[in-house]
Design a protein around this motif. Structure first.
Motif, mmCIF file in Angstrom:
data_model
loop_
_atom_site.group_PDB
_atom_site.id
_atom_site.type_symbol
_atom_site.label_atom_id
_atom_site.label_comp_id
_atom_site.label_asym_id
_atom_site.label_seq_id
_atom_site.Cartn_x
_atom_site.Cartn_y
_atom_site.Cartn_z
ATOM 1 N N HIS A 291 0.827 -1.212 0.000
ATOM 2 C CA HIS A 291 0.000 0.000 0.000
ATOM 3 C C HIS A 291 0.855 1.252 0.000
ATOM 4 O O HIS A 291 1.818 1.366 0.745
ATOM 5 C CB HIS A 291 -1.022 0.006 1.130
ATOM 6 N N ASN A 304 4.015 2.610 4.294
ATOM 7 C CA ASN A 304 4.638 1.438 3.718
ATOM 8 C C ASN A 304 5.408 1.813 2.463
ATOM 9 O O ASN A 304 5.335 1.140 1.445
ATOM 10 C CB ASN A 304 3.571 0.387 3.428
ATOM 11 N N GLU A 337 -5.565 1.583 2.267
ATOM 12 C CA GLU A 337 -5.261 0.426 3.110
ATOM 13 C C GLU A 337 -5.468 0.758 4.577
ATOM 14 O O GLU A 337 -6.051 -0.009 5.329
ATOM 15 C CB GLU A 337 -3.814 -0.043 2.881
ATOM 16 N N GLU A 338 -4.993 1.935 4.972
ATOM 17 C CA GLU A 338 -5.040 2.306 6.398
ATOM 18 C C GLU A 338 -6.471 2.505 6.886
ATOM 19 O O GLU A 338 -6.727 2.466 8.075
ATOM 20 C CB GLU A 338 -4.225 3.582 6.650
ATOM 21 N N ASP A 376 4.413 -5.515 3.564
ATOM 22 C CA ASP A 376 3.886 -4.438 4.404
ATOM 23 C C ASP A 376 4.136 -4.711 5.878
ATOM 24 O O ASP A 376 3.237 -4.599 6.692
ATOM 25 C CB ASP A 376 2.385 -4.245 4.142
ATOM 26 N N TYR A 442 9.525 -1.501 14.201
ATOM 27 C CA TYR A 442 8.182 -1.267 13.660
ATOM 28 C C TYR A 442 7.166 -0.934 14.747
ATOM 29 O O TYR A 442 6.536 0.115 14.716
ATOM 30 C CB TYR A 442 7.750 -2.502 12.870
#
Ligand SMILES: [Zn+2]
Length: 498
Positions: A291, A304, A337-338, A376, A442
């Motif tokens: 994404h 991403n 996507e988010e 991702d 992350y």
């Protein structure tokens, strides 16, 4: 093996992965879906893919998303009992504070549920409001950055399928976050109805100046407006709270400007292809993607731009080698996507399968896609691949990983991984895969935070990932058969969105 050696050489000696990442992050800026930053990145990617020789590059509309949004000014400071600038980031799709700088006392709302909140009703209009937090900051004795231990990977490799379906990787902390988030959302809705001048928030996972920030309003065309709202650093937030609880008057000065964009409400994915050359297989597809949209606290480097850079670099490597694939290779960089895998879900609906009366209505293209590969999970190098419950792929992937065992990638696990766009393929019966990636920083530092910028990318890891993805895509394109498929479950049983 000859081709793999060539892919390794191009991907190592003349990699462009960090140059791609620089354009998607530093140059484009934050890439909230339908924001100007997203469109800058999408158009740049389209042009770049074309310049490498890919064809049919376009921004493909997938349906209505809603309004774009960006922050245009953000100044928040405590001005009483003394002056202190605060680390603050506007929450997406919220309003600004109006024409003039506002200055007012902060009202601390201490209510652990919506019933307790009711007693503040009618007292918050035009106020600067914060809600009480139970968070306490602690020194961190754990490293921010981590790689998978061999023992962890070994356990993943021998994991077995649970009866009733593949193992979803469950993270209890995430579950907790989710219920807290639900409660917080209901409180926010009640506060928003009061029309405060500014709402201060914090995310208790952020420390050391790291602010995790997502949405505070809605993007749908006719959605109600949300008042100005910022996420503060935890340390700043808790200081304000302690002062107020100690009976000291805290005043804030703020000037926040945000902008909505509603000229074009459609969402777009970036698509491009390397055409297949085999007379009988060229209509079949191998797909790869990630994404492109991000949150806006920084430039969405690990979430991403990393995955998009890896995917773009993988097709660049194949073009640089003038590969003539048997099947067509199609790259897609998703949007939305988010907000819930919107771009890939809609793409799957438009291209592969719609529903009617609780059943799938398959389109011809559904049968033509051999596999979809997604990246991702941050900047970490690839350590292996999740089978997504598809045991029939194990032998194939294990073999494909052999040339990369010495680069740290060897684990094939039956486990499922969720949360991103491969699910949109899996759901409609197309093999869709995510790779196992080292975590790096992350969860601790970068995912949806103001620290998710270019400097948190690890060049050597991204190079390794692009080389492996290029090889997987090449192998899938050249293989005599399509990749084996799982049984397609009816839509209702296949709803894993996040
Ligand atoms: Zn992501």
């Amino acid at each position: 093996m000859d081709m793999i050696a060539k892919i390794k050489k191009v991907g190592t000696d003349s990699s462009k992965v960090m140059d791609i990442a620089h354009h998607l992050t530093d140059v484009s800026g934050p890439r909230l879906t339908n924001s100007p930053g997203f469109m800058r990145a999408a158009n740049w990617a389209k042009e770049e893919l074309t310049s490498w020789g890919l064809v049919n590059a376009q921004l493909e509309p997938w349906g209505e998303f809603g309004k774009g949004w960006q922050q245009e000014k953000c100044y928040v400071a405590m001005v009483s009992p003394y002056y202190q600038p605060l680390i603050a980031i506007p929450r997406a799709w919220t309003n600004g504070t109006g024409k003039k700088i506002i200055r007012d006392e902060v009202v601390l709302v201490k209510a652990e549920d919506t019933i307790a909140l009711a007693k503040y009703m009618g007292r918050l209009k035009d106020k600067i409001v914060m809600t009480w937090s139970a968070a306490q900051m602690k020194p961190s004795f754990e490293p921010d950055g981590n790689r998978f231990a061999d023992t962890t990977l070994d356990k993943m490799a021998v994991a077995e399928m649970h009866p009733g379906g593949p193992n979803q990787q469950q993270n209890p902390q995430r579950q907790n976050q989710f219920s807290r988030f639900q409660m917080q959302r209901r409180m926010n809705e009640m506060i928003n109805k009061e029309k405060p001048a500014l709402v201060l928030t914090m995310n208790q996972n952020g420390n050391d100046g790291t602010v995790f920030v997502a949405s505070g309003g809605q993007y749908a065309k006719d959605a109600p407006e949300a008042p100005a709202s910022v996420a503060l650093s935890s340390d700043d937030y808790l200081r304000l709270q302690r002062l107020i609880e100690d009976g000291i008057k805290v005043e804030i000065e703020a000037d926040i400007k945000t902008k909505f964009f509603d000229d074009d409400l459609k969402g777009y994915n970036v698509v491009a292809e390397i055409p297949g050359t085999d007379p009988t297989l060229k209509d079949e597809l191998v797909m790869l993607g990630g994404h492109l949209d991000s949150w806006h606290g920084a430039t969405g480097a690990t979430d991403n731009a990393a995955g998009c850079s890896v995917m773009m670099e993988a097709v660049r490597i194949l073009k640089a080698l003038n590969v003539q694939p048997r099947r067509t290779i199609r790259i897609v960089l998703w949007s939305g996507e988010e907000e819930g895998l919107l771009g890939s879900r809609a793409y799957a609906k438009n291209h592969f399968a719609d529903t009617a009366n609780g059943q799938w209505v398959l389109k011809p293209e559904q049968s033509k896609v051999s596999a979809y590969y997604n990246v991702d999970n941050g900047t970490g190098k690839i350590r292996g691949v999740y089978l997504q419950g598809n045991e029939a792929e194990r032998a194939i992937f294990s073999k494909w990983l052999e040339p990369f065992n010495d680069m740290g990638a060897k684990t094939v696990t039956i486990n499922n991984t969720g949360g991103t766009d491969h699910l949109s393929f899996d759901r409609v019966g197309i093999p869709g895969f995510q790779f196992i990636q080292d975590e790096i920083e992350y969860d601790t530092r970068t995912h949806h935070s103001n620290m998710d910028d270019y400097d948190h990318l690890v060049p050597e890891d991204l190079k390794q990932a692009a080389i492996i993805v290029a090889t997987f895509v090449y192998n899938t394109a050249q293989r005599d058969e399509k990749m084996p498929r799982k049984e397609l479950l009816p839509p209702a049983k296949n709803q894993r969105a996040f």
